[in-house]
Write a protein that holds these residues in place. Sequence first.
Motif, PDB file in Angstrom:
ATOM      1  N   ASN B  85      73.157  69.844  51.739  1.00 53.23           N
ATOM      2  CA  ASN B  85      72.746  68.449  51.562  1.00 53.23           C
ATOM      3  C   ASN B  85      72.732  68.064  50.095  1.00 53.23           C
ATOM      4  OD1 ASN B  85      72.402  68.144  54.248  1.00 53.23           O
ATOM      5  ND2 ASN B  85      70.176  68.351  54.239  1.00 53.23           N
ATOM      6  N   LEU B  86      72.327  69.015  49.243  1.00 53.45           N
ATOM      7  CA  LEU B  86      72.267  68.742  47.807  1.00 53.45           C
ATOM      8  C   LEU B  86      73.664  68.574  47.214  1.00 53.45           C
ATOM      9  CD1 LEU B  86      69.561  71.221  46.455  1.00 53.45           C
ATOM     10  CD2 LEU B  86      69.411  68.732  46.615  1.00 53.45           C
ATOM     11  N   TYR B  87      74.585  69.433  47.653  1.00 54.77           N
ATOM     12  CA  TYR B  87      75.879  69.497  46.956  1.00 54.77           C
ATOM     13  C   TYR B  87      76.991  68.685  47.605  1.00 54.77           C
ATOM     14  CZ  TYR B  87      73.803  73.161  44.162  1.00 54.77           C
ATOM     15  OH  TYR B  87      72.996  73.849  43.311  1.00 54.77           O
ATOM     16  N   LEU B  88      76.843  68.356  48.887  1.00 53.17           N
ATOM     17  CA  LEU B  88      77.961  67.699  49.569  1.00 53.17           C
ATOM     18  C   LEU B  88      78.412  66.384  48.923  1.00 53.17           C
ATOM     19  CD1 LEU B  88      79.691  68.443  52.171  1.00 53.17           C
ATOM     20  CD2 LEU B  88      78.734  66.309  53.010  1.00 53.17           C
ATOM     21  N   PRO B  89      77.480  65.531  48.478  1.00 51.49           N
ATOM     22  CA  PRO B  89      77.949  64.303  47.815  1.00 51.49           C
ATOM     23  C   PRO B  89      78.877  64.598  46.643  1.00 51.49           C
ATOM     24  CG  PRO B  89      75.611  64.145  48.275  1.00 51.49           C
ATOM     25  CD  PRO B  89      76.017  65.546  48.616  1.00 51.49           C
ATOM     26  N   LEU B  90      78.557  65.679  45.898  1.00 48.86           N
ATOM     27  CA  LEU B  90      79.420  66.029  44.751  1.00 48.86           C
ATOM     28  C   LEU B  90      80.787  66.502  45.225  1.00 48.86           C
ATOM     29  CD1 LEU B  90      76.877  67.897  42.456  1.00 48.86           C
ATOM     30  CD2 LEU B  90      77.862  65.619  42.151  1.00 48.86           C
ATOM     31  N   TYR B 170      75.407  66.806  60.286  1.00 47.13           N
ATOM     32  CA  TYR B 170      76.840  66.532  60.159  1.00 47.13           C
ATOM     33  C   TYR B 170      77.170  65.082  60.458  1.00 47.13           C
ATOM     34  CZ  TYR B 170      79.162  70.556  58.431  1.00 47.13           C
ATOM     35  OH  TYR B 170      79.630  71.501  57.578  1.00 47.13           O
ATOM     36  N   LEU B 171      76.427  64.452  61.354  1.00 45.39           N
ATOM     37  CA  LEU B 171      76.622  63.018  61.613  1.00 45.39           C
ATOM     38  C   LEU B 171      76.353  62.232  60.329  1.00 45.39           C
ATOM     39  CD1 LEU B 171      77.211  60.889  63.829  1.00 45.39           C
ATOM     40  CD2 LEU B 171      74.742  60.698  64.137  1.00 45.39           C
ATOM     41  N   GLY B 172      75.298  62.663  59.627  1.00 41.25           N
ATOM     42  CA  GLY B 172      74.986  62.032  58.337  1.00 41.25           C
ATOM     43  C   GLY B 172      76.115  62.200  57.346  1.00 41.25           C
ATOM     44  N   GLY B 177      80.637  59.955  54.415  1.00 43.60           N
ATOM     45  CA  GLY B 177      82.072  60.028  54.124  1.00 43.60           C
ATOM     46  C   GLY B 177      82.776  58.726  54.449  1.00 43.60           C
ATOM     47  N   LEU B 178      82.447  58.138  55.592  1.00 40.91           N
ATOM     48  CA  LEU B 178      83.107  56.880  55.977  1.00 40.91           C
ATOM     49  C   LEU B 178      82.818  55.782  54.962  1.00 40.91           C
ATOM     50  CD1 LEU B 178      82.717  56.585  59.849  1.00 40.91           C
ATOM     51  CD2 LEU B 178      84.564  57.556  58.514  1.00 40.91           C
TER      52      LEU B 178
END
Lengths: 247, 203
Positions: B85-90, B170-172, B177-178
């Motif tokens: 959760n912390l790193y996925l946006p990056l 994962y839905l989040g 992503g969308l």
Amino acid sequence: MKQAAPQIAMIEADGLSKYYGPFAAIQDVAFQVSEGEVVAFLGPNGAGKSTTMKLLTGYLSPSAGAARIAGHDMQDDRLAGSARLGYLPENGPLYPDMTPFSLLEFFADARGMTRTKKQERIEAVVELCALGNVIHKPISKLSKGYRQRVGMSQALLHEPDVLILDEPTVGLDPNQIREVRRTMERLREMRKTVLLSTHILQEVEAMASRVILIDEGRLKYDGPVKDLDPDRHGLDAAFARLTKRAG
Amino acid sequence: MAIAQALLIMLLIDLAFLGVLVLLLSPLFLYKHAAYAVLKRNFVGYFSNPTGYVFLCMFVLLSSFAAFWPHEFFTANLANLDQLNLYLPLIMLVFIPAITMSIWSDERRQGTDELLLTLPAGDFDIVIGKYLAAAAIFTASLMFSQISNFTVLLSLAMGDVDLGLFLTTYLGYWLTGLAMLSIGMVSPSASFSGSSSTCRWSS
């Protein structure tokens, strides 16, 4: 050539102007092309040929005036106009990662053809443009001549009444140019309306019945090929005279 | 056994989710031929060259690293995706432009936008087709990462993973992503070519 009784303007430029800031790419260009006519669109490089064609196809919107295809205004009623228009853009752009077959399939799908119609039309244009040998090769591997033919087959896919071809013979060898001429001959027999741009003067006499010449964004001449050169000095001289370049 | 079973259940839920999505979009496919054709072409096109697969692998690899590499994951001793959760946006900040960047600028570079935009189809059809293609590419990539991360979590937790928590996480990601895709599709189309938009993104 036999004249049809009521002449319908299939391609119409009505006082077209296109400004990029203060620069006028074309200014107040007006002409009509009737059904079944093959017209050559002449002019030196940078005269505004491609801009005019992009305006006619509705890809660009004019700063002033209107472009009409088969009576449909290409700003207000573009979809109806595009359905009857086949367009070969300059340099014949295509998707390099596709094969001619998948490309034609894509355009047939995008135009909403049914499965049987799609098959029938793809076979027809592949035959007309002699693409049989390369139909499953990636477009990036094809020669310039074949690419140009694929572009042509795309323009003819949906049996358009009107064709706008931007430099269909540029970069082709003499054999390929002859082939394009043969295709143009067949289009004339099918009574298609064709506007083709070129700056190769020999092609004009071979392919077109009428000439529209522009220079520096303005219409300079619109009339039969033979009147362009009344003194028989050759088309070169006429071209130089009209475009005010030392000949 | 429990692991295989849990994985199977998760895949079935995924499948049902995708089924509902396709059902919801089916009117579009039936009435907007151009949108469907563009969607199909771009989706197939992305996976028909190696770059697409390289980015996909990078994405799966990085998301697994981010989820399980930090020592906090083992200290917390919880079978969840807190670290990811912390790193996925990056990670998505790099991955999303890799999808969207080329989607318009390639058309402009090749000149094929002239063909697309002179089709008898509204601009909306073409844009929605492009967006759905990007979304489909992203969804496929996210599913690979989901399967990989779920398998690792399952084996670490001996099959005892909160499936609801995992799927909603994962839905989040999917919704994030969308949203990022739609931003990514607007930005590079304002510039002239693929390479210049790369510069813009990386600087």
